[in-house]
Design a protein around this motif. Sequence first.
Motif, PDB file in Angstrom:
ATOM      1  N   ALA A 107       1.058  -1.128  -0.029  1.00  0.00           N
ATOM      2  CA  ALA A 107      -0.253  -0.015  -0.131  1.00  0.00           C
ATOM      3  C   ALA A 107       0.647   1.223  -0.092  1.00  0.00           C
ATOM      4  O   ALA A 107       0.698   2.181  -0.483  1.00  0.00           O
ATOM      5  CB  ALA A 107      -1.081   0.023   1.019  1.00  0.00           C
ATOM      6  N   ASP A 108       1.207   1.188   0.417  1.00  0.00           N
ATOM      7  CA  ASP A 108       2.805   2.701   0.958  1.00  0.00           C
ATOM      8  C   ASP A 108       3.301   2.468  -0.424  1.00  0.00           C
ATOM      9  O   ASP A 108       3.574   3.961  -0.874  1.00  0.00           O
ATOM     10  CB  ASP A 108       3.871   2.348   2.059  1.00  0.00           C
ATOM     11  CG  ASP A 108       3.240   2.558   2.947  1.00  0.00           C
ATOM     12  OD1 ASP A 108       2.094   2.772   4.258  1.00  0.00           O
ATOM     13  OD2 ASP A 108       3.905   1.598   3.837  1.00  0.00           O
ATOM     14  N   ARG A 109       3.744   1.637  -1.303  1.00  0.00           N
ATOM     15  CA  ARG A 109       4.402   1.640  -2.314  1.00  0.00           C
ATOM     16  C   ARG A 109       3.976   2.245  -3.460  1.00  0.00           C
ATOM     17  O   ARG A 109       3.691   2.997  -4.361  1.00  0.00           O
ATOM     18  CB  ARG A 109       5.077  -0.172  -2.962  1.00  0.00           C
ATOM     19  CG  ARG A 109       6.093  -0.164  -2.487  1.00  0.00           C
ATOM     20  CD  ARG A 109       6.668  -1.548  -2.306  1.00  0.00           C
ATOM     21  NE  ARG A 109       7.958  -1.849  -1.785  1.00  0.00           N
ATOM     22  CZ  ARG A 109       8.894  -2.130  -1.577  1.00  0.00           C
ATOM     23  NH1 ARG A 109       9.584  -1.024  -2.508  1.00  0.00           N
ATOM     24  NH2 ARG A 109       9.478  -2.269   0.006  1.00  0.00           N
ATOM     25  N   ARG A 110       2.195   1.710  -3.437  1.00  0.00           N
ATOM     26  CA  ARG A 110       1.896   2.263  -4.605  1.00  0.00           C
ATOM     27  C   ARG A 110       0.936   3.531  -4.159  1.00  0.00           C
ATOM     28  O   ARG A 110       0.285   3.996  -5.300  1.00  0.00           O
ATOM     29  CB  ARG A 110       0.003   1.371  -4.239  1.00  0.00           C
ATOM     30  CG  ARG A 110      -0.457  -0.146  -5.664  1.00  0.00           C
ATOM     31  CD  ARG A 110      -1.738  -0.809  -5.137  1.00  0.00           C
ATOM     32  NE  ARG A 110      -2.108  -0.779  -3.828  1.00  0.00           N
ATOM     33  CZ  ARG A 110      -1.643  -2.065  -3.190  1.00  0.00           C
ATOM     34  NH1 ARG A 110      -0.573  -3.458  -4.052  1.00  0.00           N
ATOM     35  NH2 ARG A 110      -1.781  -2.667  -1.730  1.00  0.00           N
ATOM     36  N   ASP A 111       0.840   3.939  -2.973  1.00  0.00           N
ATOM     37  CA  ASP A 111       0.992   5.473  -2.847  1.00  0.00           C
ATOM     38  C   ASP A 111       1.820   6.528  -3.092  1.00  0.00           C
ATOM     39  O   ASP A 111       1.413   8.117  -3.840  1.00  0.00           O
ATOM     40  CB  ASP A 111       0.268   5.446  -0.758  1.00  0.00           C
ATOM     41  CG  ASP A 111       0.053   7.035  -0.592  1.00  0.00           C
ATOM     42  OD1 ASP A 111      -0.238   7.413  -1.285  1.00  0.00           O
ATOM     43  OD2 ASP A 111       0.995   7.562  -0.596  1.00  0.00           O
ATOM     44  N   LEU A 112       2.536   5.608  -2.913  1.00  0.00           N
ATOM     45  CA  LEU A 112       3.993   6.557  -3.640  1.00  0.00           C
ATOM     46  C   LEU A 112       4.328   6.912  -4.934  1.00  0.00           C
ATOM     47  O   LEU A 112       4.321   7.823  -5.397  1.00  0.00           O
ATOM     48  CB  LEU A 112       4.871   5.734  -3.037  1.00  0.00           C
ATOM     49  CG  LEU A 112       6.432   6.585  -3.971  1.00  0.00           C
ATOM     50  CD1 LEU A 112       7.132   7.998  -3.424  1.00  0.00           C
ATOM     51  CD2 LEU A 112       8.212   5.774  -3.624  1.00  0.00           C
ATOM     52  N   ILE A 113       3.525   5.823  -5.414  1.00  0.00           N
ATOM     53  CA  ILE A 113       3.695   5.650  -7.500  1.00  0.00           C
ATOM     54  C   ILE A 113       2.961   6.356  -7.560  1.00  0.00           C
ATOM     55  O   ILE A 113       2.708   7.968  -8.164  1.00  0.00           O
ATOM     56  CB  ILE A 113       3.034   4.176  -8.355  1.00  0.00           C
ATOM     57  CG1 ILE A 113       4.917   3.324  -7.587  1.00  0.00           C
ATOM     58  CG2 ILE A 113       2.859   4.044  -9.455  1.00  0.00           C
ATOM     59  CD1 ILE A 113       3.992   1.927  -7.842  1.00  0.00           C
ATOM     60  N   GLU A 114       0.997   6.732  -7.291  1.00  0.00           N
ATOM     61  CA  GLU A 114       0.071   7.563  -7.083  1.00  0.00           C
ATOM     62  C   GLU A 114       0.870   8.974  -7.144  1.00  0.00           C
ATOM     63  O   GLU A 114       0.367   9.850  -8.115  1.00  0.00           O
ATOM     64  CB  GLU A 114      -1.080   7.418  -6.472  1.00  0.00           C
ATOM     65  CG  GLU A 114      -1.492   6.358  -7.412  1.00  0.00           C
ATOM     66  CD  GLU A 114      -2.415   6.497  -8.139  1.00  0.00           C
ATOM     67  OE1 GLU A 114      -2.596   7.428  -8.764  1.00  0.00           O
ATOM     68  OE2 GLU A 114      -1.976   4.802  -9.142  1.00  0.00           O
ATOM     69  N   ARG A 115       1.897   8.821  -6.388  1.00  0.00           N
ATOM     70  CA  ARG A 115       1.777  10.770  -5.443  1.00  0.00           C
ATOM     71  C   ARG A 115       3.168  10.704  -6.675  1.00  0.00           C
ATOM     72  O   ARG A 115       3.214  12.717  -7.525  1.00  0.00           O
ATOM     73  CB  ARG A 115       2.633  10.577  -4.492  1.00  0.00           C
ATOM     74  CG  ARG A 115       1.324  10.432  -3.117  1.00  0.00           C
ATOM     75  CD  ARG A 115       2.437  11.068  -2.106  1.00  0.00           C
ATOM     76  NE  ARG A 115       3.642  10.694  -1.156  1.00  0.00           N
ATOM     77  CZ  ARG A 115       4.433   9.583  -0.948  1.00  0.00           C
ATOM     78  NH1 ARG A 115       3.112   8.912  -0.601  1.00  0.00           N
ATOM     79  NH2 ARG A 115       5.219   9.450  -0.267  1.00  0.00           N
ATOM     80  N   VAL A 116       4.167  10.301  -7.069  1.00  0.00           N
ATOM     81  CA  VAL A 116       4.968  10.217  -7.942  1.00  0.00           C
ATOM     82  C   VAL A 116       4.207  11.167  -9.169  1.00  0.00           C
ATOM     83  O   VAL A 116       4.306  11.887  -9.924  1.00  0.00           O
ATOM     84  CB  VAL A 116       5.583   9.276  -8.629  1.00  0.00           C
ATOM     85  CG1 VAL A 116       6.467   9.864  -9.971  1.00  0.00           C
ATOM     86  CG2 VAL A 116       7.236   9.408  -7.687  1.00  0.00           C
ATOM     87  N   LEU A 117       2.853  10.430  -9.910  1.00  0.00           N
ATOM     88  CA  LEU A 117       2.263  10.114 -11.483  1.00  0.00           C
ATOM     89  C   LEU A 117       2.160  11.775 -10.984  1.00  0.00           C
ATOM     90  O   LEU A 117       1.608  12.578 -12.033  1.00  0.00           O
ATOM     91  CB  LEU A 117       1.233   9.472 -11.529  1.00  0.00           C
ATOM     92  CG  LEU A 117       2.220   7.962 -12.046  1.00  0.00           C
ATOM     93  CD1 LEU A 117       1.365   6.199 -12.257  1.00  0.00           C
ATOM     94  CD2 LEU A 117       2.874   8.316 -13.054  1.00  0.00           C
ATOM     95  N   SER A 118       0.753  11.695  -9.942  1.00  0.00           N
ATOM     96  CA  SER A 118       0.368  13.303  -9.969  1.00  0.00           C
ATOM     97  C   SER A 118       1.396  14.314  -9.994  1.00  0.00           C
ATOM     98  O   SER A 118       0.822  15.554 -10.233  1.00  0.00           O
ATOM     99  CB  SER A 118      -0.573  13.407  -8.676  1.00  0.00           C
ATOM    100  OG  SER A 118      -0.987  11.845  -8.343  1.00  0.00           O
ATOM    101  N   GLY A 119       2.875  14.091  -9.237  1.00  0.00           N
ATOM    102  CA  GLY A 119       3.458  15.326  -9.174  1.00  0.00           C
ATOM    103  C   GLY A 119       3.633  15.794 -11.022  1.00  0.00           C
ATOM    104  O   GLY A 119       4.081  16.848 -10.666  1.00  0.00           O
ATOM    105  N   LEU A 120       3.966  14.829 -11.767  1.00  0.00           N
ATOM    106  CA  LEU A 120       4.231  14.664 -13.219  1.00  0.00           C
ATOM    107  C   LEU A 120       3.782  15.273 -13.912  1.00  0.00           C
ATOM    108  O   LEU A 120       3.768  16.174 -14.966  1.00  0.00           O
ATOM    109  CB  LEU A 120       4.923  12.917 -13.834  1.00  0.00           C
ATOM    110  CG  LEU A 120       6.595  12.602 -13.045  1.00  0.00           C
ATOM    111  CD1 LEU A 120       7.079  11.087 -13.328  1.00  0.00           C
ATOM    112  CD2 LEU A 120       7.641  13.650 -13.150  1.00  0.00           C
TER     113      LEU A 120
END
Length: 123
Positions: A107-120
């Motif tokens: 879940a932490d890893r998925r959350d990080l991926i979502e944050r990175v994608l949102s930032g990009l």
Amino acid sequence: MTTYNGGGRPEPSMVRPYSFTAGRTRPKVDLAVEALVQSLPESQERRHELSNVEVAIVDMSQKSPSVAEVASWLGMPLGVVRVLVGDLVAAGHVRVHATLQEDSSDADRRDLIERVLSGLRGI
């Protein structure tokens, strides 16, 4: 490709990305694309040691962007930016903060991926 012109804005460049890294493709330190880059206070006194692109990375790193965000802003390939950031870490200009630990959950890893994608995406 764009490069930093020292005035706060990227500008088009005819320089090939690999020329910034002398053809190297691997960073001196292990860097995740989502790792946050933070400039060190003493790097401001040592700016004369850096190229224009490296100064741009150090300047951006005052806001702790991810390696991917730095690449996006500079308009340079991610691999090239990873090498440049690795050089800056090794030279003591910036530090990198890990975003995940070995024991991080899925879940932490998925959350990080979502944050990175949102930032990009600039969301």
